[in-house]
Write an enzyme that holds these catalytic residues in place. Structure first.
Site, short mmCIF file in Angstrom:
data_model
loop_
_atom_site.label_atom_id
_atom_site.label_comp_id
_atom_site.label_asym_id
_atom_site.label_seq_id
_atom_site.Cartn_x
_atom_site.Cartn_y
_atom_site.Cartn_z
CG ASP A 349 99.47 -12.32 52.12
OD1 ASP A 349 98.42 -12.30 52.81
OD2 ASP A 349 99.76 -11.40 51.33
CB SER A 435 103.05 5.31 50.66
OG SER A 435 101.75 4.83 50.77
CG HIS A 456 107.82 4.88 49.94
ND1 HIS A 456 107.56 6.17 49.56
CD2 HIS A 456 106.71 4.18 49.60
CE1 HIS A 456 106.36 6.24 49.01
NE2 HIS A 456 105.83 5.05 49.03
CG ASN A 459 102.13 0.30 41.96
OD1 ASN A 459 102.64 -0.63 41.34
ND2 ASN A 459 100.83 0.44 42.10
CD GLU A 468 110.26 9.02 49.20
OE1 GLU A 468 110.16 10.16 48.73
OE2 GLU A 468 109.34 8.49 49.86
CG ASN A 506 103.91 9.76 47.72
OD1 ASN A 506 104.12 9.79 46.51
ND2 ASN A 506 103.70 8.62 48.37
P1 NAI Z 1 97.74 -5.01 48.76
O1 NAI Z 1 96.42 -4.90 49.37
O2 NAI Z 1 97.87 -5.28 47.31
O3 NAI Z 1 98.58 -6.13 49.51
C1 NAI Z 1 98.62 -6.29 50.89
C2 NAI Z 1 98.85 -7.75 51.19
O4 NAI Z 1 99.16 -7.87 52.56
C3 NAI Z 1 97.65 -8.63 50.92
O5 NAI Z 1 98.04 -9.73 50.14
C4 NAI Z 1 97.22 -9.08 52.31
O6 NAI Z 1 96.69 -10.38 52.32
C5 NAI Z 1 98.54 -9.04 53.02
N1 NAI Z 1 98.42 -8.95 54.46
C6 NAI Z 1 97.49 -8.30 55.18
N2 NAI Z 1 97.71 -8.48 56.49
C7 NAI Z 1 98.82 -9.26 56.59
C8 NAI Z 1 99.54 -9.81 57.66
N3 NAI Z 1 99.15 -9.64 58.91
N4 NAI Z 1 100.63 -10.54 57.39
C9 NAI Z 1 101.02 -10.75 56.14
N5 NAI Z 1 100.35 -10.29 55.07
C10 NAI Z 1 99.26 -9.55 55.31
O7 NAI Z 1 98.51 -3.66 49.16
P2 NAI Z 1 99.72 -2.93 48.43
O8 NAI Z 1 99.20 -1.97 47.45
O9 NAI Z 1 100.71 -3.93 48.02
O10 NAI Z 1 100.32 -2.06 49.62
C11 NAI Z 1 101.08 -2.62 50.65
C12 NAI Z 1 101.84 -1.54 51.40
O11 NAI Z 1 102.64 -0.82 50.46
C13 NAI Z 1 100.98 -0.50 52.08
O12 NAI Z 1 101.63 -0.11 53.25
C14 NAI Z 1 100.95 0.64 51.07
O13 NAI Z 1 100.73 1.89 51.67
C15 NAI Z 1 102.35 0.57 50.54
N6 NAI Z 1 102.55 1.14 49.22
C16 NAI Z 1 101.64 0.93 48.23
C17 NAI Z 1 101.83 1.51 46.98
C18 NAI Z 1 100.85 1.29 45.88
O14 NAI Z 1 100.84 2.08 44.92
N7 NAI Z 1 100.02 0.26 45.92
C19 NAI Z 1 103.01 2.35 46.71
C20 NAI Z 1 103.93 2.43 47.79
C21 NAI Z 1 103.68 1.87 49.00
#
Ligand code: NAI
Length: 722
Positions: A349, A435, A456, A459, A468, A506
Site C-alpha cells: 500500500d 469493477s 474481479h 465483496n 470474473e 454488475n
Molecule cells: P479501499 O479504499 O478500501 O482500498 C484501497 C486501498 O488502496 C487503500 O488502502 C489505499 O491506501 C490503497 N492505495 C491507494 N493508492 C495506492 C497506490 N498508489 N499504491 C498502493 N495502494 C494504494 O478500496 P476497495 O473497496 O478495496 O476497492 C479497491 C478496488 O477494488 C477498486 O478498484 C474497486 O473498484 C474494486 N472493487 C471493490 C469492491 C467493493 O465492494 N469494495 C468490489 C469489487 C471491486
C-alpha cells in the site's frame, strides 16, 4: 453398456475377502450403472467365498490413492425422466446393498479420502466402517444439494446407525464429516492413522472375524436417545428441523422436506418398508424440475472446475507468491484468501496504517474462523505467517501474479501498474480488480499488456464464490489461463468474460437494481418489492442489496453503466434522490433499512418522508408485475451481454449470476429460467413492459431473434465443444 473391471474381488491367504473399487477409466470411483452391475457380481462372489469358508470377513476398499467412492453418476441423475424407471433402478441398487448387509461374515468399509453419497451408503450397508485420519478423509451425503435424497439405503440406515439428530444434520445439509466427527457421532467404528491404514484395517478385519462384538459402537447419551428414540422426541426434532428448513429455503426446495417426511414415516417401520418408501420418494424427486436445475448447476460448476484453458503446450503457471496492490477492503480480503489457500502474499500500500489495516482485516477473518471452530489457533497463525506487507515495491519481486485493488481511477491504476512492471519478473502476470473501468484502457499504459487482465472479486471476498476473469483487447491466452487457475486454486468459481461496462454480473444487476427504484417511484413499498424478489428466490431483495453494496457505490456503478450503455440505464429518480439523503446503506447504519452494529433492524420508514418529493402515495402493484419487471430487466440485459460477446454461452451467464449474486440455484440460472417462459412468451412479456414502462424495456435484438426462430437461450448459445 460397457462392462467394467471395477470393483474386483479376491480372497487373500488370511481369509480376508477384498472388494476393491478402482475404476481404470476415471480419476475417482463413480457408481455408474456398469460399476453397480459389477459390484453386484463381486458381492455374489463374496457370498460364495463366505459360504465355502474361504472368506471369514469381507472388506470393501478403494484402490485409488486418495478417495473411496465419489458417489452416483450425476449424468444418470440428469438424464432420467421417468419416475417408474428411476424407482426400478434405485431398487436394483438397494438390492445390491442389501446383499452386502446380509453376507454371512462380518463386513468392513475401509475409507481413506473422499467418500460421497452412494459411497457412504456402501459403508452404511457394511457392519463396520473404519476411517483414516487423513485430512482429505470426509464423508458426506450431498444428495439434498442435488434435489434428491440418499436412496440406496442412506435415508433408512443412517438414522438407525447414528440417531435421528446426527442423521438429519448430514441428510439436510450434505455437510462433510471428518474422521474425528465420524467417530464421535458413531458413523465410524474406528479411526486409524493414515500411514498405517492398510495394516490397521487388516488387523481389525481379522480381529472381528473372530469376535464380531469388538466393533460395537458406544451408546449415545441419554438425552440424545430420549429425543432420537421416542415417538415424542422424534416429533419435536422433526418439527424443529422442518421449521429451520422452511426458514432457510423458503420452501423452494422439495428435497429436504421430503427427507423429513420419509424419516417421520419410516422410523417406526421395518428396513424393507423404509427402503421402499425411500426409493419412491427419490424417484419422484429425481424427475422434478428443481432436481434437474440443481444438477445443472452442479454440472456447470464442475465444468468450470475442470475447464482447461491451456490447449497449448504451456500449462498455466502455478502461483506460489501473490502480490496485492492496495490493502483496503478488497486487497485485505484477497490477501487473506490467498494465505488461507497456502499462497504466500505480499500486500503493498502507500501508507503504513493501510498495510496494518489490511493485515488486521486478514487476521480478524482467521480469528473468526477459529471462533467458529473451522480451524485451530495454530493453523490460523500458520496462515497469517504467509502474509507480509509494506510500502515498497521490492516485496513484489518474487510474485507470480500481482492483483491490483487500489482506488478506482484509471490514471492512478495505470501509473501504479506501470511502475509495478519495473519491479516484477518479466513473466509475472498483473491483474486489476476494477469493477467499472475498462481493462483494455488500463492496459494501454503497460509495457506488457499481454500479461494483464481483470480479476474481479466480489465483496466480501472470502464469502462470494465468483471471480470474473476479464480478457482485455491484448490479453494473452496464457495470462487468462494463469489467472483462471489461480482463481480455482483460491477455491473460487471463475468465469471468463469480455471487457465491457460492468463486465457480466454488475451489468445485469444494474437494470434490476434500477428497476427497484422505478417500482418505488410508482408507489410500491420497500417491503413488497423485497418480498417479491425473495419469494422468487433471491437471497435478499434489491433494495436490501443496494444497502449492502453501499448506496454511494451503487449510485456510482449505476452512473457508469448509464454513461457507457445509454438511456436504458438512466438512473431512476428515486435512486438519484437517495444521494441527497446522506444515507450510505448498511455501512453507514441507514439506507432502506436501519442497522445496528451492521445488523439489519427492519425497514427505515423515515425514508419515505426523506424521498417525499419523488414518491407518490403508496399503491398496490401486483406481485406478478413487480416480479416481471425485476426479473425481465435482468433477462433483457443478459441477452445483450450475449449479443455483445461478453460471454459466448448461456450457461456462463447462469453460473456467474448464481455464484455472483445468489440467483436462486433451484431455478437453474437466469437464462435457464428465461427458457421456461418460451421464446415467444418472453418477447411478448418484454414488449408488454415496454408499452407499460417505456423504452428501457425495448427488447434486446437477441430476444426478437430467438422468438422468430423459436429457440431458447441454451439452444442458441450452447457451450462450444472444445
Ligand atoms: P479501499 O479504499 O478500501 O482500498 C484501497 C486501498 O488502496 C487503500 O488502502 C489505499 O491506501 C490503497 N492505495 C491507494 N493508492 C495506492 C497506490 N498508489 N499504491 C498502493 N495502494 C494504494 O478500496 P476497495 O473497496 O478495496 O476497492 C479497491 C478496488 O477494488 C477498486 O478498484 C474497486 O473498484 C474494486 N472493487 C471493490 C469492491 C467493493 O465492494 N469494495 C468490489 C469489487 C471491486
Amino acid at each position: 453398456m460397457k462392462r467394467t473391471g471395477s470393483p474386483t474381488f479376491h480372497v487373500d491367504p488370511d481369509g480376508v475377502g477384498w472388494i476393491i473399487f478402482s475404476d481404470p477409466d476415471r480419476s475417482l470411483n463413480v457408481l455408474t450403472e456398469a460399476v453397480m452391475l459389477r459390484f453386484g457380481e463381486t458381492v455374489d462372489e463374496a457370498r460364495a467365498a463366505a459360504r465355502e469358508g474361504r472368506a471369514k470377513v469381507v472388506v470393501i476398499q478403494s484402490g485409488k490413492p486418495d478417495s473411496f467412492i465419489a458417489g452416483a453418476d450425476v449424468e444418470a441423475i440428469a438424464s432420467v425422466e421417468d419416475p417408474g424407471e428411476a424407482e426400478t433402478k434405485i431398487r436394483l441398487g438397494q438390492g445390491i446393498y442389501n446383499e452386502v448387509g446380509t453376507l454371512a461374515v462380518p463386513t468392513v468399509a475401509a475409507i481413506h479420502g473422499l467418500c460421497v453419497g452412494g459411497g457412504v451408503e456402501v459403508a452404511l450397508a457394511c457392519d463396520y466402517r473404519v476411517v483414516s485420519d487423513a485430512k482429505g478423509t470426509t464423508l458426506n451425503l450431498p444428495e439434498v444439494q442435488l434435489g434428491i435424497l440418499p436412496a440406496w439405503g442412506g435415508t433408512t440406515r443412517l438414522p438407525r446407525l447414528i440417531g435421528l439428530q446426527a442423521a438429519l444434520d448430514m441428510l439436510l445439509t450434505g455437510r462433510r464429516v471428518d474422521a474425528r466427527k465420524a467417530k464421535r457421532i458413531g458413523l465410524a467404528s474406528r479411526v486409524f492413522p493414515a500411514e498405517l491404514f492398510e495394516q490397521k484395517t487388516r488387523e481389525f478385519a481379522l480381529a472381528i472375524a473372530s469376535d464380531p462384538t469388538l466393533g460395537t459402537p458406544k451408546k449415545r447419551k441419554l438425552l440424545t436417545r430420549a429425543l432420537d428414540d421416542t415417538g415424542i422426541g422424534r416429533r419435536i426434532v422433526l418439527r424443529a428441523a422442518r421449521k429451520k428448513v422452511m426458514a432457510t429455503t423458503g420452501g423452494h426446495y422439495p428435497a429436504p422436506l421430503r427427507i423429513l417426511d420419509v424419516l417421520a414415516e419410516n422410523l417406526g417401520r421395518t428396513v424393507e418398508e423404509s427402503l421402499a418408501a425411500e426409493a419412491r420418494a427419490a424417484a419422484e424427486l429425481v424427475v422434478s424440475p428443481v432436481c434437474k436445475n440443481l444438477v445443472h448447476v452442479f454440472q456447470m460448476r464442475e465444468a468450470a472446475r475442470k475447464r482447461r484453458l491451456d490447449e497449448g503446450d504451456d500449462p498455466p503457471r502455478a502461483v506460489a507468491v501473490l502480490g496485492v496492490l492496495g490493502a483496503g477492503v478488497m486487497g485485505g480480503g484477497i490477501g487473506q484468501l490467498a494465505a488461507y489457500n497456502d499462497v504466500r502474499v505480499y500486500m503493498k500500500d502507500i501508507r503504513h496504517d493501510a498495510v496494518s489495516g489490511g493485515l488486521q482485516h486478514a487476521r480478524s477473518l482467521f480469528d473468526s474462523a477459529v471462533r467458529r471452530r473451522k480451524m485451530s489457533r495454530r493453523e490460523a497463525d500458520q496462515h497469517m505467517e504467509k502474509i507480509a506487507g509494506g510500502i515498497d515495491f521490492h516485496g513484489l519481486s518474487a510474485a507470480d501474479v500481482v492483483v491490483e485493488a487500489i482506488v478506482e481511477k484509471v490514471g492512478v491504476k495505470q501509473a501504479v501498474l506501470r511502475e509495478t512492471e519495473g519491479y516484477v519478473r518479466d513473466d509475472c502476470v498483473l491483474a486489476t480488480n476494477t469493477s467499472s473501468l475498462s481493462v483494455s484502457e488500463v492496459a494501454e499504459a503497460l509495457e506488457r499488456p499481454d500479461r494483464f487482465c481483470g480479476m474481479h472479486f466480489f465483496n466480501p471476498v472470502h464469502r462470494m464464490p465468483l471471480v470474473e476473469v476479464i480478457r482485455g483487447a491484448r490479453t494473452s491466452d496464457d495470462t487468462i489461463a494463469t489467472v483462471y487457475g489461480l482463481a480455482l486454486r483460491l477455491g473460487k468459481v471463475p468465469v471468463v468474460v469480455g471487457d465491457g461496462p460492468g463486465f457480466l454480473v454488475n451489468r445485469i444487476l444494474g437494470p434490476y437494481l434500477n428497476e427497484a427504484g422505478f417500482l418505488l417511484g410508482d408507489g410500491a413499498t420497500i417491503a413488497e418489492i423485497d418480498r417479491v424478489a425473495k419469494e422468487f428466490g433471491m437471497p435478499m431483495g434489491p433494495l436490501r442489496l443496494i444497502d449492502e453494496v453501499g448506496i454511494d457505490i451503487s449510485r456510482h456503478a449505476g452512473a457508469s453503466l448509464h454513461a457507457a450503455l445509454g438511456s436504458r440505464l438512466a438512473p431512476s429518480p428515486v435512486l438519484l434522490a437517495l444521494g441527497g439523503t446522506g444515507r450510505l446503506g448498511r455501512k453507514g447504519g441507514s439506507g432502506f433499512y436501519t442497522y445496528e452494529n451492521g445488523r439489519e433492524k427492519g425497514i427505515d420508514e423515515t425514508i419515505y418522508a426523506a424521498l417525499g418529493s419523488v414518491l407518490p402515495p403508496p399503491r398496490e402493484i401486483a406481485a406478478a408485475e413487480i416480479r416481471d419487471r425485476l426479473i425481465i430487466a435482468m433477462i433483457n440485459e443478459a441477452a445483450r451481454v450475449l449479443e455483445d460477446g461478453i460471454v459466448a454461452a448461456a450457461e456462463d451467464v447462469d453460473l456467474a449470476m448464481i455464484m455472483g449474486t445468489g440467483f436462486p440455484p433451484f431455478r437453474g440460472g437466469l437464462l435457464r429460467f428465461a427458457d421456461t417462459l418460451h421464446p415467444r412468451g418472453l418477447l411478448d412479456s418484454v414488449r408488454a413492459l415496454r408499452d407499460a414502462c417505456g423504452d428501457r424495456y425495448t427488447p434486446a435484438p437477441v430476444i426478437e431473434r430467438l422468438a422468430a426462430a423459436d429457440q431458447g437461450f441454451y439452444e442458441a448459445f450452447p457451450r462450444a465443444v472444445a
